[in-house]
Design a protein around this motif. Structure first.
Motif, PDB file in Angstrom:
ATOM      1  N   SER A 124       0.834  -1.201   0.000  1.00  0.00           N
ATOM      2  CA  SER A 124       0.000   0.000   0.000  1.00  0.00           C
ATOM      3  C   SER A 124       0.870   1.253   0.000  1.00  0.00           C
ATOM      4  O   SER A 124       0.600   2.211  -0.738  1.00  0.00           O
ATOM      5  CB  SER A 124      -0.916  -0.013   1.229  1.00  0.00           C
ATOM      6  OG  SER A 124      -1.669   1.172   1.306  1.00  0.00           O
ATOM      7  N   MET A 262     -11.981  -7.360  -6.225  1.00  0.00           N
ATOM      8  CA  MET A 262     -11.827  -6.522  -5.037  1.00  0.00           C
ATOM      9  C   MET A 262     -11.425  -5.093  -5.361  1.00  0.00           C
ATOM     10  O   MET A 262     -11.547  -4.211  -4.499  1.00  0.00           O
ATOM     11  CB  MET A 262     -10.808  -7.144  -4.081  1.00  0.00           C
ATOM     12  CG  MET A 262     -11.293  -8.409  -3.381  1.00  0.00           C
ATOM     13  SD  MET A 262     -12.969  -8.281  -2.680  1.00  0.00           S
ATOM     14  CE  MET A 262     -12.771  -6.926  -1.531  1.00  0.00           C
ATOM     15  N   VAL A 263     -10.978  -4.830  -6.584  1.00  0.00           N
ATOM     16  CA  VAL A 263     -10.666  -3.437  -6.947  1.00  0.00           C
ATOM     17  C   VAL A 263     -11.938  -2.593  -7.002  1.00  0.00           C
ATOM     18  O   VAL A 263     -12.055  -1.593  -6.276  1.00  0.00           O
ATOM     19  CB  VAL A 263      -9.891  -3.375  -8.275  1.00  0.00           C
ATOM     20  CG1 VAL A 263      -9.723  -1.919  -8.712  1.00  0.00           C
ATOM     21  CG2 VAL A 263      -8.527  -4.030  -8.133  1.00  0.00           C
ATOM     22  N   GLY A 266     -13.566  -2.450  -3.489  1.00  0.00           N
ATOM     23  CA  GLY A 266     -12.858  -1.565  -2.573  1.00  0.00           C
ATOM     24  C   GLY A 266     -13.137  -0.105  -2.853  1.00  0.00           C
ATOM     25  O   GLY A 266     -13.337   0.695  -1.933  1.00  0.00           O
ATOM     26  N   LEU A 267     -13.161   0.257  -4.130  1.00  0.00           N
ATOM     27  CA  LEU A 267     -13.475   1.637  -4.499  1.00  0.00           C
ATOM     28  C   LEU A 267     -14.894   2.007  -4.087  1.00  0.00           C
ATOM     29  O   LEU A 267     -15.139   3.105  -3.576  1.00  0.00           O
ATOM     30  CB  LEU A 267     -13.295   1.828  -6.005  1.00  0.00           C
ATOM     31  CG  LEU A 267     -11.866   1.679  -6.544  1.00  0.00           C
ATOM     32  CD1 LEU A 267     -11.859   1.776  -8.072  1.00  0.00           C
ATOM     33  CD2 LEU A 267     -10.944   2.735  -5.942  1.00  0.00           C
ATOM     34  N   THR A 280      -8.258   5.669   0.280  1.00  0.00           N
ATOM     35  CA  THR A 280      -8.965   4.783  -0.644  1.00  0.00           C
ATOM     36  C   THR A 280      -8.046   3.684  -1.145  1.00  0.00           C
ATOM     37  O   THR A 280      -8.425   2.505  -1.222  1.00  0.00           O
ATOM     38  CB  THR A 280      -9.532   5.587  -1.825  1.00  0.00           C
ATOM     39  OG1 THR A 280     -10.460   6.550  -1.329  1.00  0.00           O
ATOM     40  CG2 THR A 280     -10.230   4.682  -2.825  1.00  0.00           C
ATOM     41  N   VAL A 284      -8.532  -0.456  -0.648  1.00  0.00           N
ATOM     42  CA  VAL A 284      -8.507  -1.452  -1.723  1.00  0.00           C
ATOM     43  C   VAL A 284      -7.465  -2.525  -1.428  1.00  0.00           C
ATOM     44  O   VAL A 284      -7.725  -3.728  -1.577  1.00  0.00           O
ATOM     45  CB  VAL A 284      -8.240  -0.780  -3.084  1.00  0.00           C
ATOM     46  CG1 VAL A 284      -8.116  -1.835  -4.182  1.00  0.00           C
ATOM     47  CG2 VAL A 284      -9.357   0.194  -3.429  1.00  0.00           C
ATOM     48  N   ALA A 288      -8.008  -6.664  -0.683  1.00  0.00           N
ATOM     49  CA  ALA A 288      -7.482  -7.622  -1.665  1.00  0.00           C
ATOM     50  C   ALA A 288      -6.394  -8.531  -1.109  1.00  0.00           C
ATOM     51  O   ALA A 288      -6.296  -9.691  -1.504  1.00  0.00           O
ATOM     52  CB  ALA A 288      -6.933  -6.868  -2.872  1.00  0.00           C
ATOM     53  N   TYR A 327      -1.134  -4.260  -8.902  1.00  0.00           N
ATOM     54  CA  TYR A 327      -1.813  -3.268  -8.067  1.00  0.00           C
ATOM     55  C   TYR A 327      -0.945  -2.011  -7.897  1.00  0.00           C
ATOM     56  O   TYR A 327      -1.422  -0.894  -8.042  1.00  0.00           O
ATOM     57  CB  TYR A 327      -2.110  -3.866  -6.697  1.00  0.00           C
ATOM     58  CG  TYR A 327      -3.473  -4.495  -6.539  1.00  0.00           C
ATOM     59  CD1 TYR A 327      -3.984  -5.363  -7.504  1.00  0.00           C
ATOM     60  CD2 TYR A 327      -4.251  -4.248  -5.412  1.00  0.00           C
ATOM     61  CE1 TYR A 327      -5.221  -5.953  -7.343  1.00  0.00           C
ATOM     62  CE2 TYR A 327      -5.492  -4.835  -5.245  1.00  0.00           C
ATOM     63  CZ  TYR A 327      -5.978  -5.685  -6.214  1.00  0.00           C
ATOM     64  OH  TYR A 327      -7.212  -6.264  -6.052  1.00  0.00           O
ATOM     65  N   LEU A 331      -3.117   0.701  -9.785  1.00  0.00           N
ATOM     66  CA  LEU A 331      -4.127   1.292  -8.911  1.00  0.00           C
ATOM     67  C   LEU A 331      -3.983   2.801  -8.740  1.00  0.00           C
ATOM     68  O   LEU A 331      -4.991   3.517  -8.723  1.00  0.00           O
ATOM     69  CB  LEU A 331      -4.095   0.619  -7.538  1.00  0.00           C
ATOM     70  CG  LEU A 331      -5.038  -0.564  -7.343  1.00  0.00           C
ATOM     71  CD1 LEU A 331      -4.969  -1.078  -5.916  1.00  0.00           C
ATOM     72  CD2 LEU A 331      -6.469  -0.193  -7.685  1.00  0.00           C
ATOM     73  N   VAL A 335      -7.328   5.351  -8.683  1.00  0.00           N
ATOM     74  CA  VAL A 335      -7.874   5.934  -7.454  1.00  0.00           C
ATOM     75  C   VAL A 335      -7.924   7.451  -7.459  1.00  0.00           C
ATOM     76  O   VAL A 335      -8.946   8.022  -7.081  1.00  0.00           O
ATOM     77  CB  VAL A 335      -7.083   5.408  -6.236  1.00  0.00           C
ATOM     78  CG1 VAL A 335      -7.515   6.128  -4.961  1.00  0.00           C
ATOM     79  CG2 VAL A 335      -7.307   3.925  -6.091  1.00  0.00           C
TER      80      VAL A 335
END
Length: 343
Positions: A124, A262-263, A266-267, A280, A284, A288, A327, A331, A335
């Motif tokens: 993350s 899950m993308v 999650g959003l 955010t 996500v 995931a 990711y 991602l 996002v």
């Protein structure tokens, strides 16, 4: 000069950690293939190495400000709802594809129902997510999954199977891998705060100074510990994965589908809370990434008819790490746009 060199080395490791993790997986897999006699030793090393990794991870949890983090109601509520209300529905649907094989089913449920608390923070952060919030949420997520996992297994598998599982290894894993490292991390932080003291105070020596040094050392060891954990996990199980490859291929599409679905979920979960882009992203990633390294000892302790479940967990680790590379790359492109639309 020595502290400067150490900081430079740590920075180099952090910049290249994804490539280093892949190298560790390859090295562990090669050792397992070429020297299968080492598998037993590597399996014995899983818990000690993982315990050290979790201790180092927990050292990053801001225990002193944990109350403020828990009061971040919007973020905490979002990750809890996503992981323990939305994810179980997704997992139940995906697990129906392997419901006819109990070992595959139990392995899929064990790993997909438990949110990650360790390298999710790393990935993350690499993507620009609020890794500090995930650190603060880690104890809550761990406690919640240990309480709810038996309930989910009871609902999804049935009491006849759950009751044949010996709870003792689960309790031992909880104490040895979670409670003890968490308590030691809190104690180390307390000692480190004593060492800092107040501005103008003389430097503190003794046990307090040791706490500060230990924190600095463990921070520098995070990447090597993660590499060691991945290497021993893959190396100890790779021969079994090869032998059961035909059965394990059935779960690979399920793990890939989980990462994909899950993308958007999650959003969507972050939208009502009006979280910023960093939060955010963290949501996500939390939804995931799964707790495969922590549940692996639990899977290894299952009865012989369910022994394949451990390899099902290891397979998820391999699929997920590849997914995390995607990711981290893609991602951040999704996002910020999603966040601007929300505002």
């Amino acid at each position: 000069m020595e502290p400067v060199r150490n900081r430079t080395l740590v920075a180099w490791l952090e910049r290249r950690q994804i490539g280093l993790y892949l190298a560790a997986i390859i090295a562990g897999g090669a050792a397992g293939f070429l020297a299968p006699g080492t598998a037993a030793a590597m399996e014995l090393a899983i818990n000690p190495v993982l315990g050290l990794l979790l201790y180092a991870t927990f050292l990053g949890i801001p225990f002193a400000s944990l109350g403020r983090a828990v009061r971040d109601v919007r973020f905490m509520a979002t990750v809890l709802v996503l992981n323990f209300a939305v994810v179980p529905v997704v997992v139940f649907g995906l697990s129906r594809f392997v419901a006819g094989d109990q070992a595959l089913l139990v392995g899929v449920l064990l790993v997909l129902l438990t949110p990650c608390i360790d390298y999710v923070i790393v990935f993350s952060g690499l993507a620009g997510g609020a890794s500090d919030r995930l650190l603060a949420a880690a104890p809550v997520l761990m406690l919640a999954q240990m309480l709810l996992l038996p309930l989910y297994l009871l609902l999804f598998v049935g009491p006849e199977l759950v009751f044949v599982i010996d709870p003792a290894p689960f309790v031992q894993a909880l104490v040895g891998l979670i409670v003890v490292p968490l308590a030691l991390a809190a104690l180390t932080q307390w000692l480190a705060r004593l060492a800092r003291g107040r501005e103008g105070d003389p430097p503190v020596v003794g046990r307090a100074a040791v706490g500060r040094k230990v924190m600095a050392a463990m921070q520098g060891l995070m990447v090597p510990l993660m590499m060691a954990t991945l290497a021993v996990v893959v190396g100890s199980q790779i021969a079994g994965v090869r032998q059961e490859l035909g059965s394990l291929l059935a779960v690979v599409p399920l793990y890939a589908a989980f990462l994909l679905v899950m993308v958007p979920l999650g959003l969507l979960a972050a939208r009502p809370a009006r979280l910023d882009a960093r939060a955010t992203l963290a949501v996500v990633f939390s939804g995931a990434t799964r707790n495969s390294l922590v549940v692996l000892p639990l899977a290894l302790a299952l009865p012989e008819p369910l022994a394949l479940a451990a390899l099902v967990v290891v397979t998820q680790t391999l699929v997920e790490l590849l997914g995390m590379l995607a990711y981290v790359r893609f991602l951040p492109r999704l996002v910020p746009a999603d966040s601007r639309l929300r505002r």
